[in-house]
Design a protein around this motif. Structure first.
Motif, PDB file in Angstrom:
ATOM      1  N   THR A 186       5.009   2.812  -0.273  1.00 40.79           N
ATOM      2  CA  THR A 186       3.764   3.210   0.155  1.00 40.79           C
ATOM      3  C   THR A 186       2.650   3.155  -0.811  1.00 40.79           C
ATOM      4  O   THR A 186       1.410   2.673  -0.528  1.00 40.79           O
ATOM      5  CB  THR A 186       3.970   4.614   0.648  1.00 40.79           C
ATOM      6  N   GLN A 187       2.892   3.870  -2.171  1.00 41.03           N
ATOM      7  CA  GLN A 187       1.954   3.679  -3.069  1.00 41.03           C
ATOM      8  C   GLN A 187       1.506   2.317  -3.483  1.00 41.03           C
ATOM      9  O   GLN A 187       0.430   2.051  -3.788  1.00 41.03           O
ATOM     10  CB  GLN A 187       2.537   4.449  -4.209  1.00 41.03           C
TER      11      GLN A 187
ATOM     12  N   ILE B  14       0.719   0.246   0.542  1.00 41.20           N
ATOM     13  CA  ILE B  14       0.083   0.560   1.675  1.00 41.20           C
ATOM     14  C   ILE B  14      -1.113   1.276   1.325  1.00 41.20           C
ATOM     15  O   ILE B  14      -2.396   0.828   1.652  1.00 41.20           O
ATOM     16  CB  ILE B  14       1.001   1.374   2.427  1.00 41.20           C
ATOM     17  N   ASN B  15      -1.274   2.330   0.855  1.00 36.54           N
ATOM     18  CA  ASN B  15      -2.089   3.419   0.426  1.00 36.54           C
ATOM     19  C   ASN B  15      -1.856   4.270  -0.759  1.00 36.54           C
ATOM     20  O   ASN B  15      -0.743   4.865  -0.860  1.00 36.54           O
ATOM     21  CB  ASN B  15      -2.597   4.180   1.541  1.00 36.54           C
ATOM     22  N   GLU B  16      -2.634   4.329  -1.722  1.00 40.04           N
ATOM     23  CA  GLU B  16      -2.501   5.152  -3.049  1.00 40.04           C
ATOM     24  C   GLU B  16      -3.710   5.691  -3.545  1.00 40.04           C
ATOM     25  O   GLU B  16      -4.742   5.270  -3.581  1.00 40.04           O
ATOM     26  CB  GLU B  16      -2.009   4.129  -4.014  1.00 40.04           C
TER      27      GLU B  16
END
Lengths: 245, 183, 768
Positions: B58-59, B62-64
């Protein structure tokens, strides 16, 4: 002979920047480069009072463009056609002024990306996208591509208050002619830089004064362009050859 | 050999998919390890918990919150705007069309790394090496190295660093292979 | 050619690969014929497929067309059939493409894995996300009752989720930030004076046909809503005279005939003195007042003491200039556009009164229901739909946040400041769960430090978001919302001077796993066990709404996506009636008197800056919407940071140069991020100005993070409006920190004795 031109009415302009973004969207102009712009001027004290106005700028498609003279690309003959079928054969470099519309354009096929014209423009209306492998000069075209489909330039189409008036100066019935002929419109030119810009401005005295004080060019930038910059041309040519091979 | 390469491409595509049952099990990690050995890429133990990989994925992809991530889409790297759905995606779709294919199910834009790796596998599977060499040369090898550099600079989770190392080797090797075979 | 030494797969590698379940092998399929057609290769947006829709880069919602080539949105233009904007959209409208394709977008449901505010997430499935939210809604209600649930929302599509909180029985659903941080006081004042919300989302003010206009703080041009700006400019082009009252020389002031650089916080003094002047000089519209107004005598008596001579030192304006302005306005009555304003949560005390004074002034000119004045909305008919949500157990709590603190709050919901207080203190009852939709609460609500403390006390917080804002990084679950370009909403009618009916519809298919607000709300309702949303999808209720207008969606699209109607904004004097109980304009509001509030506005001074400080005010940039657009690459490029406008004489005294970077410190010691100074004569010496919404604290917003300073994070001191509980935003003061050294700013316009100086009070809600 035709000359397409624009009048920008600062009484109507609210400095909303829609013109700048519509142009970017229409022609995929990458940040931070630009074909047109809005600069915010003031509030500043002028001889005519406190002024807060805007400089919506773009290529002036000058009567006597200097950008076309510094292009090092070998001239080539090209036949131009007018709307009513007239033809004219002239010799052009990779950037040129269309004899029928007065629009200054770049021939992307022949441009070598040397950047001479970018440096020469006293209005800083051209750019070279240095991030590309193969940069070319780019600038406002008055949306000639859209004009061919009877659509107005993208910036005119989006201008929320109708402050951008576009038309042909040779057509005395056009709104631009009427405003320009009324003598109320000013051009951003000086004693030093006097090359016949075809973007005109109208507005309150104080606003026009602030615009002229802050944005009139004085530097004859085209005279500083090393003519011709052999090394840059060579580098650009080598880059192109390397790419083909 | 192409069939094996195709399998590796599918494997890498699966590795770059969100951690789940298919790509977070012993068999899968084992296969990654074997491929790493074949590429002579050193790797230690690569048994990770699904939660750990989910958070890392995710980090990274996708989004971090630190803005320290590497979008796995060609479009972000292939045009100055850095947007999704830009030139990179246009290029990818054109190649897919040329092969008579289109991605059917994914909700990601067509130039998602996973989709492009699947496409490489499809071309290897169908021995369409001419198109593959052009796809790699004109498209994938133009952006993957940028993505790879950006990812490495983030000092990412070792598992995703390994997958990226492998993908980089795999793409280079495959390109050399198809160049050799098609010339 | 030499064959390369190709990699050799060992037997075990082959075996390992063979053993694999490669589940996703069927991603590709053969090209399907209908999708094979490619758009012709024309430059720019030429030759694109056009789909009509409605913009939502701001709340004005201009009709647009999306231009799509090969499945990609290439450009947005105004809908040429729209009577309001035609082919035009503003800079933000033009930049919608950047929002749609921003790689920073929230793409899948996310679950927090670190601590709140840390921003560590893992992607989860929609099922998991929705179940978790539904479970928490049910559990919190079971443990603490329905009012422990609070909802902060903004925008049309957030209303679906609001229905869930309503249905669950909570009183704490608020239209945020639209009311309690923005239009509340103005909306209430006009509602009580005229019986309808003359200013709310929209302003029913006919600038186009005005002969004179009055703006108090309104800065159209920097504040851009296309049809509104167009009507303003058309009015000026038609020869209207403009009076602008503002401590700053705004874009509107630059176009004014008379500009009054008023001392901040004294607008009501000016308005009351003007009223007294036209009443005592007999310059008001006697016929209109006699026939259509009540409370004139009370008004006359109440304003008697407010003379121009009295107002002059308070407002820091010469009597001559004030007189010139009021004569110009009165001389053009009744065609005077007294702009009602929108954002009115300025000073807390006196905000409702200031807008009531504006409303009354318009009535004294008779500038209501006539060309150039306030006008009536034109009702556009559409079918009524009901989602069938029935509140399970509507109950009023023993002490109500919505009703028991501020008499006129419940008209709009529960005041934000009270919800935050209840969350922090558990009084009058505990608030344990927050839902957020379409609003970045940390960049919107006064004292964000309190908001962050309150979030830490919650059992659960979730949001629907498009970008990873500050609010998203504080949430336990983040639901990825579809942008306006990817979804339907309800049928949209416009009731201003150019009435129309149109519909928002997807221009492209949704990216990733984002979902429309309706879908999310419907799924949540189902999982919470609520009987709600008896439509399967948006198209079902859109068709029903359109049926009431005699249309189908297909027909509407054949007509260019929009239908225009004739406006009915003016009234014949014989039939003139406003929407109040007696049909008359209320020059004195008895409902206010019933609650021991002033029926006629009074001048209540707001405290002047402490020595060494100037007042911080803020406004809009034409290229940004609140704090929502700062990460948009195109808009960011036009205005990457905000500047602090500082008066040139003040700057000279403390030796600060134009363009210098400084830090701001407010009266409570809170400091901003670095901001550059703009030295200008266009602002009063006792005031500093910046554009709102910058200085993002979310690092995820890769372009907006730490760009400029945030006014919001300097608003730690606030007062609630006593009428309806809105929080003030202009009650904070700053001085400058340059290279680590604190600089006190000189006082060049000291306040008169009537205006007390600000003294920090420990028992206030605001402050540290």
């Amino acid at each position: 002979m035709s000359q397409l031109a624009m009048v920008i009415d600062l009484n109507k302009c609210v400095g909303c920047h829609a013109c700048a973004i519509a142009c970017r969207a229409e022609w995929s102009v990458p940040v931070p480069y630009r074909r047109n712009w809005v600069k915010r001027l003031g509030p500043e004290t002028t001889a005519k009072g406190l002024a807060f106005t805007f400089y919506p700028g773009l290529c002036n498609h000058c009567d006597d463009p200097k950008c076309t003279t510094v292009c090092p690309v070998d001239p080539e003959e090209r036949v131009f056609k007018s709307k009513d079928g007239k033809t004219k054969k002239i010799s052009i470099r990779a950037t040129y002024k269309d004899p029928f519309t007065g629009v200054v354009l770049v021939d992307k096929e022949r441009c070598i990306g040397c950047g001479n014209c970018v440096e020469a423009c006293p209005y800083e209306a051209r750019y070279l996208n240095e991030e590309l492998d193969d940069p070319r000069a780019d600038k406002c075209t008055f949306c000639v591509e859209r004009l061919a489909y009877n659509l107005e330039p993208a910036c005119v189409r989006t201008c929320i208050t109708g402050a951008r008036i576009f038309g042909d100066l040779s057509d005395t019935t056009s709104q631009v002619s009427k405003i320009v002929n009324s003598g109320k419109a000013v051009r951003l030119q000086s004693k030093e830089v006097n090359i016949g810009p075809n973007v005109y401005y109208v507005g309150k005295d104080r606003d026009i004064l602030l615009l002229q004080q802050s944005c009139t060019p004085h530097e004859r930038k085209w005279e500083n362009v090393m003519a011709p910059m052999r090394r840059e041309i060579l580098k650009a040519a080598i880059k192109r050859i390397a790419k083909v091979v | 050999m192409n069939k094996e390469l195709a399998k590796i491409s599918y494997l890498l595509a699966q590795g770059f998919s969100y951690p789940g049952q298919n790509n977070c099990n012993k068999t899968f990690f084992e296969a990654v390890k074997e491929v790493a050995n074949a590429f002579e890429v050193p790797c230690g133990s690569i048994s990770f918990s699904k939660d750990e990989l989910c958070q890392a994925y995710t980090q990274l992809f996708i989004n971090e919150p630190q803005g320290r991530w590497a979008p796995p889409f060609s479009s972000v790297y292939l045009s100055a705007q850095g947007l999704l759905m830009d030139k990179g995606r246009e290029q990818a779709v054109k190649f897919y069309k040329e092969a008579g294919l289109e991605p059917g199910r994914l909700t990601e834009p067509e130039d998602f790394l996973v989709t492009e790796l699947h496409f490489v596998a499809e071309l290897l599977d169908s021995d369409n090496l001419g198109l593959l060499s052009r796809f790699l040369q004109q498209h994938m090898l133009k952006w993957f190295p940028c993505f790879y550099r950006r990812l490495k600079a983030l000092k990412p989770h070792p598992y995703y660093l390994l997958l990226a190392d492998l993908t980089s080797r795999f793409l280079d090797t495959t390109y050399q292979e198809v160049i050799d075979e098609t010339t | 050619m030499k064959r390369r030494n190709f990699l050799k797969l060992s037997a075990s590698a082959c075996a390992a690969l063979a053993a694999l379940q490669l589940g996703d092998k069927d991603i590709f399929r053969p090209v399907q014929a209908r999708s094979a057609a490619e758009a012709p290769k024309l430059p720019g947006s030429l030759g694109a497929k056009e789909i009509t829709s409605v913009c939502e880069m701001c709340f004005w919602r201009c009709p647009i067309v999306g231009k799509v080539k090969n499945g990609r949105l290439v450009k947005i233009e105004g809908n040429p059939k729209s009577p309001a904007n035609g082919t035009r959209v503003c800079a933000r409208g033009n930049s919608g493409v950047q929002l749609l394709y921003d790689p920073d977008r929230i793409k899948y449901p996310l679950k927090r894995t670190g601590s709140r505010g840390e921003g560590k997430w893992a992607r989860i499935s929609w099922d998991e996300a929705l179940d978790e939210v539904a479970h928490n809604l049910k559990e919190t209600k079971r443990k603490y009752g329905p009012h422990a649930l609070a909802f902060f929302d903004h925008g049309a599509s957030a209303e679906f989720m609001r229905d869930i909180f309503k249905t669950l029985g909570s009183e704490n659903y608020t239209n945020e930030p639209a009311f309690f941080q923005c239009v509340g006081p103005a909306a209430l004042a006009y509602l009580m004076t005229y019986g309808y919300v003359t200013t709310g989302t929209r302003q029913y003010i006919d600038m186009k046909n005005a002969k004179a206009m009055l703006f108090i703080g309104t800065h159209i041009g920097e504040n851009v809503h296309v049809s509104h700006v167009r009507e303003f400019i058309e009015g000026l082009q038609n020869g209207a005279k403009l009076v602008v009252v503002d401590p700053r020389y705004s874009a509107s002031a630059a176009k004014a005939d008379i500009y009054l650089p008023i001392r901040p916080g004294t607008d009501t003094a000016l308005l009351l003195a003007w009223m007294n002047f036209i009443i005592s000089e007999g310059l008001y519209n006697k016929e209109f007042v006699e026939k259509h107004c009540t409370g004139f005598d009370e008004l006359k008596k109440a304003v008697k003491k407010y003379t121009l001579q009295w107002a002059s030192p308070i407002c820091d304006l010469p009597v001559r200039d004030m007189k010139k302005a009021i004569l110009l306005l009165a001389g053009n009555s009744p065609h005077v556009a007294v702009h009602p304003g929108r954002h009115s949560t300025w000073y807390g005390r006196g905000d409702t009164g200031r807008h009531q004074a504006l409303a009354i002034l318009a009535a004294l000119f008779g500038a209501v229901g006539v060309e150039g004045g306030l006008y009536f909305p034109t009702h556009v008919k559409k079918g009524h739909i009901s989602f069938g949500c029935v509140e399970e157990e509507p109950e009023t709590p023993a002490k109500s946040i919505s009703e028991d603190y501020y008499p006129f709050a419940s008209t709009f919901g529960s005041p934000t400041s009270k919800i935050i207080e209840a969350t922090l203190t558990g009084k009058p009852y505990p608030v344990k769960l927050w839902g957020i939709n379409g609003v970045n609460i940390l960049q919107t609500i006064s004292n964000p430090y309190h908001t962050m403390e309150a979030i830490k006390k919650l059992d659960f917080i979730f949001c629907e978001e498009i970008l990873p804002t500050e609010t998203a990084i504080w949430s336990d679950i983040v639901l990825p919302g579809a942008t306006y370009l990817e979804r339907y909403d309800t049928v949209y009618t416009f009731d201003l001077l150019t009435p129309y009916l149109t519909v928002r519809q997807p221009v492209v298919k949704p990216m990733f796993e984002v979902k429309s607000s309706f879908w999310i709300a419907r799924e949540l309702a189902k999982r919470t066990g609520l009987k709600c949303f008896n439509y399967n999808n948006e198209v079902e209720f859109i068709e029903e709404e359109l049926k009431g207008a005699g249309l189908t969606l297909k027909e509407l699209n054949q007509k260019g996506g929009i239908v225009s109607y004739k406006a009915n904004p003016y009234r014949d004097p014989k039939e003139f009636k406003v929407a109040t109980e007696d049909g008359k304009v209320q020059l004195a509001v008895e409902d206010f008197a019933d609650e021991d509030l002033d029926p006629v506005p009074k001048f209540v001074p707001t405290p002047a800056p402490p020595k060494g400080y100037v007042r911080l005010v803020y406004g809009r940039s034409p290229v940004h919407t609140f704090s929502r657009t700062m990460n948009n690459k195109w808009l960011h490029n036009e205005a990457p940071e905000n500047l602090l406008w500082l008066n040139d004489k003040v700057a000279k005294k403390v030796n600060i140069k134009d363009g210098e970077e400084v830090v701001l410190e407010n009266q409570d010691g809170y400091r901003s991020w670095p901001i550059k100074i703009k030295v200008t004569p266009g602002i009063r010496p006792d005031t500093a100005y910046m554009v709102h919404g910058f200085g993002s604290r979310s690092k995820q917003l890769s372009k907006a993070y730490k760009q400029g300073a945030s006014d919001q994070f300097l608003v730690t001191e606030y007062e609630d409006d006593p009428f309806m509980g809105a929080s003030s935003h202009r009650t904070n003061f700053i001085r400058i920190v340059k290279a680590g050294k604190v600089i006190n700013l000189p006082e060049l316009c000291p306040p008169p004795k009537d205006i007390p100086r600000f003294v920090p009070q420990k028992n206030r809600t605001g402050g540290k």
